[in-house]
Design a protein around this motif. Sequence first.
Motif: not given
Length: 69
Positions: A6-13, A28-30, A46-52, A62-65
């Motif tokens: 979700e927007v606001g989630d803290h993630v890493s890759w 993004h869902t399109s 979906p693809q996610y935009e993430i601010k470092s 993508r969510g898979s990474v």
Amino acid sequence: MAKRFEVGDHVSWNSEAGRVSGTIIAIHTSDFDYKGYVHHASEGDPQYEIKSDRTDHIAAHRGSVLDYA
């Protein structure tokens, strides 16, 4: 199946520079144009935009990474 975030989630890759973390700022869902490249996305993948966390860089993945940080 890829994880859902979700927007606001803290993630890493993984990146060329090593492990990076950031906060999701958009979902993004399109298909969308980002930095001159069309990224393919759908409701099911979906693809996610993430601010470092460390720079102002915005990445699209993508969510898979992604993992929760």
